[in-house]
Design a protein around this motif. Structure first.
Motif, PDB file in Angstrom:
ATOM      1  N   PRO A  32       0.833  -1.206   0.000  1.00 40.16           N
ATOM      2  CA  PRO A  32       0.000   0.000   0.000  1.00 40.16           C
ATOM      3  C   PRO A  32       0.874   1.266   0.000  1.00 40.16           C
ATOM      4  N   ILE A  33       0.427   2.268  -0.733  1.00 40.65           N
ATOM      5  CA  ILE A  33       1.233   3.509  -0.814  1.00 40.65           C
ATOM      6  C   ILE A  33       0.410   4.685  -0.302  1.00 40.65           C
ATOM      7  N   TYR A  34       1.038   5.484   0.514  1.00 39.41           N
ATOM      8  CA  TYR A  34       0.365   6.665   1.067  1.00 39.41           C
ATOM      9  C   TYR A  34       1.251   7.891   0.891  1.00 39.41           C
ATOM     10  N   THR A  35       0.613   9.032   0.899  1.00 39.43           N
ATOM     11  CA  THR A  35       1.391  10.267   1.029  1.00 39.43           C
ATOM     12  C   THR A  35       1.005  10.853   2.383  1.00 39.43           C
ATOM     13  N   TYR A  36       1.988  11.446   3.047  1.00 36.97           N
ATOM     14  CA  TYR A  36       1.688  12.041   4.352  1.00 36.97           C
ATOM     15  C   TYR A  36       1.199  13.469   4.103  1.00 36.97           C
ATOM     16  N   GLY A  37      -0.094  13.652   4.199  1.00 36.42           N
ATOM     17  CA  GLY A  37      -0.710  14.923   3.807  1.00 36.42           C
ATOM     18  C   GLY A  37      -0.871  14.924   2.290  1.00 36.42           C
ATOM     19  N   PRO A  38      -1.529  15.942   1.729  1.00 33.99           N
ATOM     20  CA  PRO A  38      -1.673  15.986   0.271  1.00 33.99           C
ATOM     21  C   PRO A  38      -0.307  16.167  -0.392  1.00 33.99           C
ATOM     22  N   LEU A  39      -0.016  15.361  -1.423  1.00 37.39           N
ATOM     23  CA  LEU A  39       1.306  15.417  -2.063  1.00 37.39           C
ATOM     24  C   LEU A  39       1.602  16.833  -2.542  1.00 37.39           C
ATOM     25  N   ILE A  40       0.639  17.433  -3.238  1.00 35.05           N
ATOM     26  CA  ILE A  40       0.751  18.840  -3.634  1.00 35.05           C
ATOM     27  C   ILE A  40      -0.635  19.476  -3.540  1.00 35.05           C
ATOM     28  N   HIS A  41      -0.671  20.790  -3.617  1.00 34.98           N
ATOM     29  CA  HIS A  41      -1.964  21.478  -3.500  1.00 34.98           C
ATOM     30  C   HIS A  41      -2.619  21.605  -4.858  1.00 34.98           C
ATOM     31  N   ASN A  42      -3.043  20.484  -5.392  1.00 32.72           N
ATOM     32  CA  ASN A  42      -3.777  20.558  -6.646  1.00 32.72           C
ATOM     33  C   ASN A  42      -4.836  19.456  -6.667  1.00 32.72           C
ATOM     34  N   PRO A  43      -6.127  19.850  -6.699  1.00 31.04           N
ATOM     35  CA  PRO A  43      -7.183  18.844  -6.569  1.00 31.04           C
ATOM     36  C   PRO A  43      -7.158  17.778  -7.669  1.00 31.04           C
ATOM     37  N   GLN A  44      -6.801  18.173  -8.913  1.00 31.47           N
ATOM     38  CA  GLN A  44      -6.803  17.200 -10.011  1.00 31.47           C
ATOM     39  C   GLN A  44      -5.710  16.147  -9.827  1.00 31.47           C
ATOM     40  N   VAL A  45      -4.539  16.589  -9.347  1.00 29.79           N
ATOM     41  CA  VAL A  45      -3.445  15.625  -9.131  1.00 29.79           C
ATOM     42  C   VAL A  45      -3.824  14.674  -7.989  1.00 29.79           C
ATOM     43  N   LEU A  46      -4.468  15.216  -6.964  1.00 26.67           N
ATOM     44  CA  LEU A  46      -4.851  14.376  -5.827  1.00 26.67           C
ATOM     45  C   LEU A  46      -5.897  13.341  -6.255  1.00 26.67           C
ATOM     46  N   GLU A  47      -6.810  13.784  -7.113  1.00 24.44           N
ATOM     47  CA  GLU A  47      -7.837  12.866  -7.637  1.00 24.44           C
ATOM     48  C   GLU A  47      -7.165  11.750  -8.452  1.00 24.44           C
ATOM     49  N   MET A  48      -6.185  12.146  -9.266  1.00 22.01           N
ATOM     50  CA  MET A  48      -5.460  11.178 -10.083  1.00 22.01           C
ATOM     51  C   MET A  48      -4.737  10.162  -9.204  1.00 22.01           C
ATOM     52  N   LEU A  49      -4.151  10.629  -8.096  1.00 22.82           N
ATOM     53  CA  LEU A  49      -3.421   9.719  -7.209  1.00 22.82           C
ATOM     54  C   LEU A  49      -4.380   8.715  -6.568  1.00 22.82           C
ATOM     55  N   GLU A  50      -5.575   9.206  -6.209  1.00 24.06           N
ATOM     56  CA  GLU A  50      -6.558   8.290  -5.604  1.00 24.06           C
ATOM     57  C   GLU A  50      -6.976   7.229  -6.607  1.00 24.06           C
ATOM     58  N   GLU A  51      -7.108   7.645  -7.872  1.00 31.14           N
ATOM     59  CA  GLU A  51      -7.452   6.672  -8.922  1.00 31.14           C
ATOM     60  C   GLU A  51      -6.378   5.601  -9.024  1.00 31.14           C
ATOM     61  N   LYS A  52      -5.142   5.989  -8.746  1.00 27.70           N
ATOM     62  CA  LYS A  52      -4.031   5.024  -8.797  1.00 27.70           C
ATOM     63  C   LYS A  52      -3.834   4.317  -7.448  1.00 27.70           C
ATOM     64  N   LYS A  53      -4.798   4.490  -6.574  1.00 28.85           N
ATOM     65  CA  LYS A  53      -4.799   3.857  -5.245  1.00 28.85           C
ATOM     66  C   LYS A  53      -3.613   4.338  -4.386  1.00 28.85           C
ATOM     67  N   ILE A  54      -3.274   5.593  -4.546  1.00 29.11           N
ATOM     68  CA  ILE A  54      -2.284   6.210  -3.659  1.00 29.11           C
ATOM     69  C   ILE A  54      -3.081   7.143  -2.757  1.00 29.11           C
ATOM     70  N   PHE A  55      -3.213   6.748  -1.489  1.00 29.60           N
ATOM     71  CA  PHE A  55      -4.081   7.500  -0.591  1.00 29.60           C
ATOM     72  C   PHE A  55      -3.253   8.376   0.344  1.00 29.60           C
ATOM     73  N   ARG A  56      -3.941   9.312   0.955  1.00 29.92           N
ATOM     74  CA  ARG A  56      -3.198  10.191   1.857  1.00 29.92           C
ATOM     75  C   ARG A  56      -3.570   9.887   3.300  1.00 29.92           C
ATOM     76  N   ILE A  57      -2.580  10.024   4.181  1.00 29.06           N
ATOM     77  CA  ILE A  57      -2.896   9.944   5.612  1.00 29.06           C
ATOM     78  C   ILE A  57      -2.540  11.289   6.218  1.00 29.06           C
ATOM     79  N   ASP A  58      -3.407  11.770   7.097  1.00 32.22           N
ATOM     80  CA  ASP A  58      -3.128  13.070   7.708  1.00 32.22           C
ATOM     81  C   ASP A  58      -2.647  12.921   9.146  1.00 32.22           C
ATOM     82  N   LYS A  59      -3.004  11.736   9.747  1.00 35.03           N
ATOM     83  CA  LYS A  59      -2.553  11.488  11.130  1.00 35.03           C
ATOM     84  C   LYS A  59      -1.743  10.211  11.129  1.00 35.03           C
ATOM     85  N   ILE A  60      -0.715  10.165  11.937  1.00 33.63           N
ATOM     86  CA  ILE A  60       0.135   8.967  11.949  1.00 33.63           C
ATOM     87  C   ILE A  60      -0.493   7.919  12.872  1.00 33.63           C
TER      88      ILE A  60
END
Ligand code: SF4
Length: 574
Positions: A32-60
């Motif tokens: 499983p792959i995660y980014t700690y917080g949003p990788l960058i501040h761009n909603p389209q890139v974040l949507e694309m990452l979710e489509e690729k099953k790269i999710f974000r975690i905000d709390k450890i």
């Protein structure tokens, strides 16, 4: 009306590096792959990452498995340790320029210095930087806040890397007079500085400004602010759907820029939409624009170019004009390109959203067009000769199997199951296929001598290679996301441009050298103009900005038409 796209628009080095790193991990790792917080501040890139099953975690979490990528902004050192202790494999994608600021703060904090960071304390980069200040860090966003701070005995002053340069200059000037013992570092990233300077100039020179990028992105908001300070109308949009026509209609010239976290496909889409809106003002221009757009989207333009190139290749070899071969090349290219676009609607969603919509809407018509043109091309090659038919059939099967899972090899590190997965395969296959139909097929059916065929094949594939690599560079971000293996992805943009340059220079040289031999027709050396013009055009586009618009695509596709027309003119005059 004029559109000027800032040369600095789009991903900066740090963001591109972080996005590339996460995509590389996603292509190679089964975890499983995660980014700690949003990788960058761009909603389209974040949507694309979710489509690729790269999710974000905000709390450890207390316990976890998989890979966690630290974004370009960086994080406090404690967070990195906590992630490791929780069981994650941590990949640090902090931008090297942010790392430099972290190192400065850490070094002086260890010696007991206080730290002043000129930046927003809530911004993730500043949060990360404060983590290195050993509890003695202060973030300020205005001169007033800075002046409220106590006068420190020992103090280091740094800026958030995307801070407004004018504001930081004020702070530095104040320190130089009132706190000469403060250690001040220039930490605003060169890319931010250039971007801000450029938009200031462009806003002054043009009637309106469009800033493309996430509404949450600090550096994008700052670009909009800087442009507004010039008094020109400024529109901050996240994507092409938010473009307001009124802004466009009242302006004679529009400058477009984008934040460091805006991917090129979003800028491309905005540029295309603005081009379209501008053309709508005049019927004749609208008609021209729509026709050009249609010819490009349907690949009729590329196919016609293949026909003209076939004519040029035949004439160079002294075969004479044969409509059959030009038609075979046209139909083959039309069929393969349409099928390829139909199969890659997903990546077009990123690289060319309007083309993706067009292919979705007209799927049945385009499928029929691809099948009919492919079948007609095969029939024409069949009546031309058995060998031509076999070669075209093999090339067609190769083209059709490009996206299919046909290679049994698959391992943990290598995910190669399709021709598409072989690094650089797309670029090489297209170049070879075009070279075959435009040069080899006419040569085979006319039993031409080998040496002239080799020379003409190298010339034609050189031109096609330059065109294909150029388009691949424009589409590099979308291709990366969708796992297309183009040469620019394998080698990087810079090397790809160098290769284009050398290939076109080679093309010029071989054509000029034929003047001293009788390998090709006497007038062949005139065609050295074509690679020369392509070289200059590509250099020009590269220098101004690598944003794909209808104009750029049309001009590059026209080079094959010009090759054919120039050959015809030379034949008439000689
Ligand atoms: S703006 Fe500069 S410092 Fe920030 S991520 Fe981009 S390259 Fe790095």
């Amino acid at each position: 009306m004029k559109i000027v796209v800032a040369t600095t628009a789009g991903f900066c080095m740090g963001v591109r590096r972080a996005v590339d790193m996460v995509l590389d991990v996603s292509n190679l790792s089964q975890e499983p792959i995660y980014t700690y917080g949003p990788l960058i501040h761009n909603p389209q890139v974040l949507e694309m990452l979710e489509e690729k099953k790269i999710f974000r975690i905000d709390k450890i979490p207390k316990k976890g498995t998989g890979v966690v990528l630290i974004r370009a902004h960086g994080v406090p050192p404690e967070d990195q340790n906590e992630l490791k202790n929780a069981g994650f494999t941590v990949i640090n994608a902090t931008c090297p320029r942010v790392v430099r600021v972290q190192v400065i703060i850490n070094k002086y904090a260890k010696r007991g210095y206080s730290t002043v960071i000129v930046g927003d304390e809530k911004h993730p980069e500043v949060v990360g930087l404060l983590g290195y200040a050993k509890g003695n860090g202060h973030a300020v966003t205005s001169m007033a806040k800075f002046l409220e701070l106590p006068k420190f005995k020992n103090c280091v002053v740094v800026a958030q890397t995307t801070q407004n340069t004018v504001f930081y200059d004020e702070i530095k000037a104040w320190c130089k007079i009132n706190a000469t013992h403060y250690k001040i570092f220039d930490t605003i990233c060169g890319s931010t500085e250039k971007r801000q300077t450029e938009i200031r100039e462009l806003a002054n020179e043009n009637d309106a400004v469009i800033v493309v990028g996430g509404k949450q992105s600090g550096n994008t908001k700052r670009l909009a602010q800087i442009a507004s300070q010039t008094g020109k109308p400024v529109s901050h949009i996240e994507d092409a759907s938010q473009i307001e026509d009124e802004t466009l209609f009242s302006a004679e010239s529009i400058a477009i820029t984008a934040g460091a976290s805006t991917p090129s496909w979003i800028i491309n889409d905005a540029v295309r939409k603005i081009e379209r809106n501008i053309q709508k003002q005049h019927f004749s221009k609208t008609f021209l624009f729509i026709s050009r757009d249609f010819l490009l989207k349907t690949n009729i333009m590329a196919a016609t170019g293949a026909g003209f190139l076939t004519y040029a290749c035949s004439m160079l070899q002294g075969i004479g004009p044969e409509l059959n071969h030009a038609l075979i090349a046209m139909l083959y290219v039309l069929s393969m390109q349409i099928l390829n676009n139909l199969l890659t609607i997903k990546s077009d969603k990123y690289n060319h959203p309007q083309r993706a919509t067009f292919y979705k809407k007209n799927k049945i018509f385009l499928q029929a067009l691809a099948i009919i043109s492919g079948a007609t091309g095969l029939y024409l090659s069949f009546i031309t000769g058995a060998l031509s038919f076999i070669i075209l059939l093999v090339m067609s099967l190769l083209g059709l199997s490009y996206n299919l899972k046909i290679i049994p090899l698959k391992s943990r590190k290598s995910q190669i199951t399709r021709i598409k997965d072989i690094p650089g395969s797309k670029t090489i296959l297209i170049t070879f296929a075009w070279g075959t139909v435009t040069c080899l097929l006419p040569a085979v059916s006319n039993q031409s001598d080998l040496l002239p065929v080799i020379v003409v094949f190298l010339f034609a594939t050189g031109l096609v290679f330059a065109r294909t690599v150029f388009f691949d560079v424009l589409a590099i971000q979308g291709d990366r996301i969708t796992g297309k293996e183009t040469l620019p992805i394998l080698l990087g943009e810079k090397r790809s441009f160098n290769i284009i340059k050398y290939v076109l220079i080679f093309d010029i040289c071989i054509i000029l050298l034929t003047f001293f031999t009788d390998l090709l027709v006497n007038s062949a050396f005139f065609l050295a103009f074509i690679p020369l013009i392509m070289l200059l055009l590509i250099r020009f586009f590269k220098k101004n900005n690598l944003i794909s618009g209808v104009h750029q695509e049309f001009i590059i596709e026209c080079s094959f038409l010009v090759t054919g027309l120039l050959t015809a003119v030379i034949q008439l005059l000689m």
